[in-house]
Design an enzyme around this catalytic site. Sequence first.
Site, PDB file in Angstrom:
ATOM      1  CG  ASP A  32      37.702  73.835  58.831  1.00 15.77           C
ATOM      2  OD1 ASP A  32      37.884  73.543  60.024  1.00 15.77           O
ATOM      3  OD2 ASP A  32      37.853  73.012  57.902  1.00 15.77           O
TER       4      ASP A  32
ATOM      5  CD  GLU B 224      36.114  70.858  61.278  1.00 20.36           C
ATOM      6  OE1 GLU B 224      35.425  70.541  62.261  1.00 20.36           O
ATOM      7  OE2 GLU B 224      37.311  71.159  61.357  1.00 20.36           O
TER       8      GLU B 224
ATOM      9  CB  SER C  38      40.697  72.961  53.798  1.00 19.86           C
ATOM     10  OG  SER C  38      40.932  71.583  53.995  1.00 19.86           O
ATOM     11  CB  SER C  39      44.778  71.274  57.155  1.00 22.77           C
ATOM     12  OG  SER C  39      44.936  72.395  57.981  1.00 22.77           O
TER      13      SER C  39
ATOM     14  CB  THR D  63      36.617  66.547  55.571  1.00 21.36           C
ATOM     15  OG1 THR D  63      36.477  66.601  56.983  1.00 21.36           O
ATOM     16  CG2 THR D  63      36.446  67.943  54.989  1.00 21.36           C
TER      17      THR D  63
ATOM     18  NE  ARG E 292      37.169  73.956  53.223  1.00 22.38           N
ATOM     19  CZ  ARG E 292      37.286  73.279  54.357  1.00 22.38           C
ATOM     20  NH1 ARG E 292      36.937  72.016  54.419  1.00 22.38           N
ATOM     21  NH2 ARG E 292      37.784  73.859  55.437  1.00 22.38           N
TER      22      ARG E 292
ATOM     23  CB  THR F  91      39.508  64.346  56.978  1.00 21.09           C
ATOM     24  OG1 THR F  91      39.156  65.569  57.614  1.00 21.09           O
ATOM     25  CG2 THR F  91      39.630  64.591  55.492  1.00 21.09           C
TER      26      THR F  91
END
Length: 584
Positions: A445, A425, A469-470, A423, A114, A405
């Site tokens: 995010d 974003e 993040s998802s 991703t 990330r 993504t």
Amino acid sequence: MRRGFHAIALILLGGFAGPSYAQQSSDLIAPEAATGTGERSVVTAETRMVAAANPIAAEAGLQVLRAGGTAADAMVVVQTLLGLVEPQSSGLGGGAFALWYNAETGEITTFDARETAPTAASADLFLGADGEPLAFFDAVIGGRSVGVPGVPRLMETMHERFGRLEWAALFEPAIALAEAGFEVSPRLAGLLANEIGRLDRQSVARNYFFDAEGAPLTVGARRANPDYAATLRLLAEQGADALHEGALAEAIVTTVQGFAENPGVLSLDDLADYRVIEREPVCVAYRAHEVCGMGPPSSGGLTVGQILSIASHFDLGTLGPDDPMSWRILADATRLAFADRGRYMADADFVDMPAGLLDADYMAARARLLDRSDALSTEDVTAGEPPWDRAELRLDGLEPELPATTHFVIVDDFGNIASVTLTIESAFGSRLMVGGFLLNNQLTDFSFRPQGEGAAVANRVEPGKRPRSSMAPTIVLTDGAPAYALGSPGGATIIPFLAQTLVALIDWEMDIQAAISMPRMVHPFGDYVLEVGTPAEEWAEELEAMGYSVAVRELTSGLQGIAFTGTGLKGGADPRREGIAVGD
């Protein structure tokens, strides 16, 4: 012993350089599927398979496996090609989460790549002069939203651990295609059509994605990307250090800090200090399976785990997909899980999180809230009180998360699995381009509002922190052996997309393609959204009678998945996008 595959790169180039987009895909995907319409059939294979968001990338990854490469080798090829032909979704300027199943040990390892916030980033990064949160695109476009990229370091880390082929050779297919040129796909063209006034504000991005008259590129337009080829050559020669140090790093910092409309604070030290973090997976028991995903700073594993844990208290298998009670249970389980997500989940290296978010007694108590026949009221959907090691006051955050993504799954001949979500974003990220690739807008995010009412937001901006993040790459085990590997793009809707698909696979016993293709119905917050143009629309009246506010909209999931059976592999790809599954 690491081996090259120079001949394969030349074979692939021969296929890439000449035909039109439709011809490029003709042997891999039905023409109607390339535009997200039509039906898909499950793809079968014996030992190796790639499911990815673009036919070119998927086929190239399969060629790597045929050459004796591992899923880690194929990952490098797939992602470098996706960064070229699907630049709006992922790339060298973005971040990722990866799950790796080691067939030799039977263990799942997760890798956190990330993006991180610059050391000069402050909690009020996305507050305007009036102290109020900025409008989304006012925050996104420009350097302010750019975090330290993690994808190149992830590719290097996984290749060093698990690869077999030569690192440099893995860049040859993308270099060859970048120099020869590729044709703009229907999905890329459709997204470009909405970017006037955003993606054309930096001259470099404008010159690449728009024609000489300033119009967005259309389907079939050919684009070479020599800058991207040059960047890939640097990575092939120097490894990920090429992006984190030296001339390319300087170009990134100059671009971020020098965008006059909305400059950022990313520094050379931020790039040099970046590290991929190996973390423990988050696993939850569901029926006879173990569903494993990413932990914080991803909310994917925990939130999917909460939805399934709550749903496990109900007999969804008997209810089936045609009973409105199934969709009520899934919707309200999702709403309760998202309430906890918004209150508690963030980068656990920076904030304390409740230890008991998946505690059995806590999940049972949350499930009891669903012992009713109608929808939970808005007032009933609040964060719960899970067990803590040390409780802290928390305030719900404000963080838009848009669906742009990519996800791919790779299974190699050795039985290893890579399930990877990547991703930049929002589509086209920060809209800043350098070295032939787009830079992320991942810092948006974080919560735009950091604190208030005497409490802090867990997902607030902090120097060096990774935004929540998802993304939810997932591997499901049965009796310790792989059963499914899957994931999806979709912003915050990634989580209900995955939960719904897992229920379809496990409770409703659908095959992997049917589970991926089924109409989408999601309710993380706000309206209960039904996928337009599908049978999901027919549920509107019954759901409204239960008390839901219903909206009918496009839900462009991009699920890719592979199922493991006693006779081999079965793959599926989302018909809403251009992805395919291929295998031998």
